[in-house]
Motif scaffolding. Structure first.
Motif, PDB file in Angstrom:
ATOM      1  N   LEU A  41       0.833  -1.204   0.000  1.00  0.00           N
ATOM      2  CA  LEU A  41       0.000   0.000   0.000  1.00  0.00           C
ATOM      3  C   LEU A  41       0.866   1.252   0.000  1.00  0.00           C
ATOM      4  CD1 LEU A  41      -2.927   0.950   0.135  1.00  0.00           C
ATOM      5  CD2 LEU A  41      -2.738   0.901   2.617  1.00  0.00           C
ATOM      6  N   PHE A  42       1.954   1.222   0.746  1.00  0.00           N
ATOM      7  CA  PHE A  42       2.875   2.358   0.779  1.00  0.00           C
ATOM      8  C   PHE A  42       3.493   2.595  -0.592  1.00  0.00           C
ATOM      9  CE2 PHE A  42       7.155   4.078   1.407  1.00  0.00           C
ATOM     10  CZ  PHE A  42       6.852   5.246   2.080  1.00  0.00           C
ATOM     11  N   GLU A  43       3.907   1.528  -1.266  1.00  0.00           N
ATOM     12  CA  GLU A  43       4.515   1.668  -2.591  1.00  0.00           C
ATOM     13  C   GLU A  43       3.501   2.168  -3.619  1.00  0.00           C
ATOM     14  OE1 GLU A  43       6.255  -2.088  -3.443  1.00  0.00           O
ATOM     15  OE2 GLU A  43       7.902  -1.788  -2.030  1.00  0.00           O
ATOM     16  N   PHE A  44       2.262   1.699  -3.517  1.00  0.00           N
ATOM     17  CA  PHE A  44       1.224   2.193  -4.429  1.00  0.00           C
ATOM     18  C   PHE A  44       0.972   3.676  -4.199  1.00  0.00           C
ATOM     19  CE2 PHE A  44      -3.291   3.123  -5.189  1.00  0.00           C
ATOM     20  CZ  PHE A  44      -3.294   2.972  -6.561  1.00  0.00           C
ATOM     21  N   ALA A  45       0.901   4.090  -2.940  1.00  0.00           N
ATOM     22  CA  ALA A  45       0.688   5.503  -2.631  1.00  0.00           C
ATOM     23  C   ALA A  45       1.866   6.343  -3.111  1.00  0.00           C
ATOM     24  CB  ALA A  45       0.471   5.685  -1.138  1.00  0.00           C
ATOM     25  N   LEU A  46       3.067   5.820  -2.986  1.00  0.00           N
ATOM     26  CA  LEU A  46       4.250   6.531  -3.462  1.00  0.00           C
ATOM     27  C   LEU A  46       4.198   6.722  -4.976  1.00  0.00           C
ATOM     28  CD1 LEU A  46       7.078   7.670  -2.821  1.00  0.00           C
ATOM     29  CD2 LEU A  46       7.952   5.368  -3.211  1.00  0.00           C
ATOM     30  N   SER A  47       3.837   5.676  -5.694  1.00  0.00           N
ATOM     31  CA  SER A  47       3.752   5.808  -7.155  1.00  0.00           C
ATOM     32  C   SER A  47       2.638   6.758  -7.559  1.00  0.00           C
ATOM     33  CB  SER A  47       3.542   4.444  -7.796  1.00  0.00           C
ATOM     34  OG  SER A  47       2.300   3.896  -7.419  1.00  0.00           O
ATOM     35  N   LEU A  48       1.535   6.724  -6.852  1.00  0.00           N
ATOM     36  CA  LEU A  48       0.435   7.644  -7.141  1.00  0.00           C
ATOM     37  C   LEU A  48       0.840   9.088  -6.875  1.00  0.00           C
ATOM     38  CD1 LEU A  48      -2.499   7.455  -8.081  1.00  0.00           C
ATOM     39  CD2 LEU A  48      -3.159   7.472  -5.692  1.00  0.00           C
ATOM     40  N   CYS A  49       1.585   9.317  -5.809  1.00  0.00           N
ATOM     41  CA  CYS A  49       2.080  10.666  -5.510  1.00  0.00           C
ATOM     42  C   CYS A  49       3.050  11.147  -6.591  1.00  0.00           C
ATOM     43  CB  CYS A  49       2.753  10.694  -4.151  1.00  0.00           C
ATOM     44  SG  CYS A  49       1.628  10.566  -2.769  1.00  0.00           S
ATOM     45  N   LEU A  50       3.904  10.269  -7.065  1.00  0.00           N
ATOM     46  CA  LEU A  50       4.843  10.651  -8.126  1.00  0.00           C
ATOM     47  C   LEU A  50       4.123  11.041  -9.409  1.00  0.00           C
ATOM     48  CD1 LEU A  50       7.698   8.058  -7.709  1.00  0.00           C
ATOM     49  CD2 LEU A  50       7.848  10.511  -7.400  1.00  0.00           C
ATOM     50  N   VAL A  51       3.143  10.239  -9.802  1.00  0.00           N
ATOM     51  CA  VAL A  51       2.400  10.547 -11.024  1.00  0.00           C
ATOM     52  C   VAL A  51       1.636  11.855 -10.861  1.00  0.00           C
ATOM     53  CG1 VAL A  51       0.525   9.792 -12.530  1.00  0.00           C
ATOM     54  CG2 VAL A  51       2.243   8.171 -11.793  1.00  0.00           C
ATOM     55  N   SER A  52       1.030  12.064  -9.705  1.00  0.00           N
ATOM     56  CA  SER A  52       0.263  13.302  -9.504  1.00  0.00           C
ATOM     57  C   SER A  52       1.187  14.521  -9.483  1.00  0.00           C
ATOM     58  CB  SER A  52      -0.565  13.224  -8.230  1.00  0.00           C
ATOM     59  OG  SER A  52       0.265  13.130  -7.110  1.00  0.00           O
ATOM     60  N   LEU A  53       2.390  14.385  -8.913  1.00  0.00           N
ATOM     61  CA  LEU A  53       3.336  15.493  -8.945  1.00  0.00           C
ATOM     62  C   LEU A  53       3.772  15.803 -10.373  1.00  0.00           C
ATOM     63  CD1 LEU A  53       5.588  14.793  -5.845  1.00  0.00           C
ATOM     64  CD2 LEU A  53       4.053  16.721  -6.192  1.00  0.00           C
ATOM     65  N   LEU A  54       3.969  14.781 -11.175  1.00  0.00           N
ATOM     66  CA  LEU A  54       4.325  15.018 -12.574  1.00  0.00           C
ATOM     67  C   LEU A  54       3.194  15.701 -13.330  1.00  0.00           C
ATOM     68  CD1 LEU A  54       6.250  11.783 -13.531  1.00  0.00           C
ATOM     69  CD2 LEU A  54       7.153  14.084 -13.408  1.00  0.00           C
ATOM     70  N   VAL A  55       1.964  15.296 -13.058  1.00  0.00           N
ATOM     71  CA  VAL A  55       0.819  15.903 -13.738  1.00  0.00           C
ATOM     72  C   VAL A  55       0.687  17.360 -13.345  1.00  0.00           C
ATOM     73  CG1 VAL A  55      -1.701  15.894 -13.843  1.00  0.00           C
ATOM     74  CG2 VAL A  55      -0.448  13.760 -14.082  1.00  0.00           C
ATOM     75  N   LEU A  56       0.914  17.671 -12.085  1.00  0.00           N
ATOM     76  CA  LEU A  56       0.742  19.031 -11.611  1.00  0.00           C
ATOM     77  C   LEU A  56       1.850  19.973 -12.061  1.00  0.00           C
ATOM     78  CD1 LEU A  56      -0.474  18.511  -7.959  1.00  0.00           C
ATOM     79  CD2 LEU A  56      -1.757  19.468  -9.854  1.00  0.00           C
ATOM     80  N   TYR A  57       3.096  19.492 -12.077  1.00  0.00           N
ATOM     81  CA  TYR A  57       4.221  20.394 -12.288  1.00  0.00           C
ATOM     82  C   TYR A  57       4.919  20.273 -13.626  1.00  0.00           C
ATOM     83  CZ  TYR A  57       3.633  21.439  -7.396  1.00  0.00           C
ATOM     84  OH  TYR A  57       3.108  21.834  -6.204  1.00  0.00           O
ATOM     85  N   VAL A  58       4.505  19.368 -14.487  1.00  0.00           N
ATOM     86  CA  VAL A  58       5.162  19.266 -15.806  1.00  0.00           C
ATOM     87  C   VAL A  58       4.212  19.705 -16.878  1.00  0.00           C
ATOM     88  CG1 VAL A  58       6.179  17.675 -17.463  1.00  0.00           C
ATOM     89  CG2 VAL A  58       6.710  17.461 -15.057  1.00  0.00           C
TER      90      VAL A  58
END
Length: 58
Positions: A41-58
């Protein structure tokens, strides 16, 4: 890309994958994942956070 439509989310997910694998490797080597209640669950949340950060800032 060569006449094939790629949704932006797919591109962001592909960019986030190597970053996620690098962070996961570091967390596993340092032993942080042993202290997490549910590593999957932690790894899934980490990957979801990474994708959302890329969507927001790129």
């Amino acid at each position: 890309m060569a006449g094939i439509y790629l949704p932006p989310f797919f591109v962001y997910a592909c960019v986030a994958l190597p970053i996620y694998l690098g962070i996961r490797f570091v967390l596993a080597r340092t032993g942080v994942l042993r202290w997490v209640w549910h590593p999957g669950l932690f790894e899934f949340a980490l990957s979801l956070c990474l994708v959302s950060l890329l969507v927001l800032y790129v």
